[in-house]
Design an enzyme around this catalytic site. Sequence first.
Site, short mmCIF file in Angstrom:
data_model
loop_
_atom_site.label_atom_id
_atom_site.label_comp_id
_atom_site.label_asym_id
_atom_site.label_seq_id
_atom_site.Cartn_x
_atom_site.Cartn_y
_atom_site.Cartn_z
N PRO A 1 0.84 -1.21 0.00
CG PRO A 1 -0.65 -1.53 1.75
CD PRO A 1 0.65 -2.02 1.19
CD GLU A 2 3.57 2.66 -4.15
OE1 GLU A 2 3.67 3.79 -4.64
OE2 GLU A 2 3.94 1.64 -4.74
#
Length: 277
Positions: free
Chosen positions: A2-3
Amino acid sequence: MPELPEVETIKNELLPHIVGRCITGITLFWEGIVRQPSVQEFCSRLIGQRITNVARRGKYLILGLTSSEVLIIHLKMTGSLLIKPASAEPTKFTRAILHLDKETQLRFRDPRKLGVMWLVEDKNTIVGKLGPEPLEAGFTPQLLLKRLNNRTAPIKALLCDQTFIAGIGNMYADEALFAARIHPLRSGKNLSPEEVERLHSAIQHVLWSAISNKGASVKGASVDTYLRPGGELGTAQFQFRVAHYISGRLCPVCGNPIERIPIRNRGSYFCPRCQAL
Ligand SMILES: [Zn+2]
């Protein structure tokens, strides 16, 4: 992993479910998920507190609490936060449960057990060294140009360096460099002001676009896929032009095969024609 767009989506979608809710209990199936303080202290200090806010800084989620302490969460490679009714059975990859009032649970799902939680008084002990937020007003082309001054590292490595700029990882760095037509191995300090302006605009565009698509679930049906708090997938991966390409994919602009090169141990995808050195 997840960014920024995935963590932003998680924050947005958790907010209506957990703000104002009281933490009534904690179940840890994997104690390694608690980094600070001790597991015992973590539980005793959290139970009875109300969640006052949910914020994001870089790839970190920051839950405000009535005691003015903060619960900081990093999802690392494969973490998800899921909202579930208390009646639902925990699944194989549930590592921690925050029991909330009204029969609700916040579950930390993490197949690879890399995710981390901290309970601290000052959030800056964890997030204080992060670089600027790319979607905030203070992040201007001038600031980016200034931060690139004298930086000899490849621009791809700088974009993934959380102390240089917060929240960007492998996927969105590749997408932003493609959109800006900049080769990932270019040295940061050698970008022209015009290229920096293009890169600045590309970063903001790819991040906003991914947020509007609720993040990217690039691994399809794999257990490692990013999930939104309700368990749904994001759709930002369908907008990707080079990131996570499948072997043999062609550049959507010029038709040249997309190439992959390792930069700091991560695969970087780019078009050697559109992003010439
Ligand atoms: Zn191309």
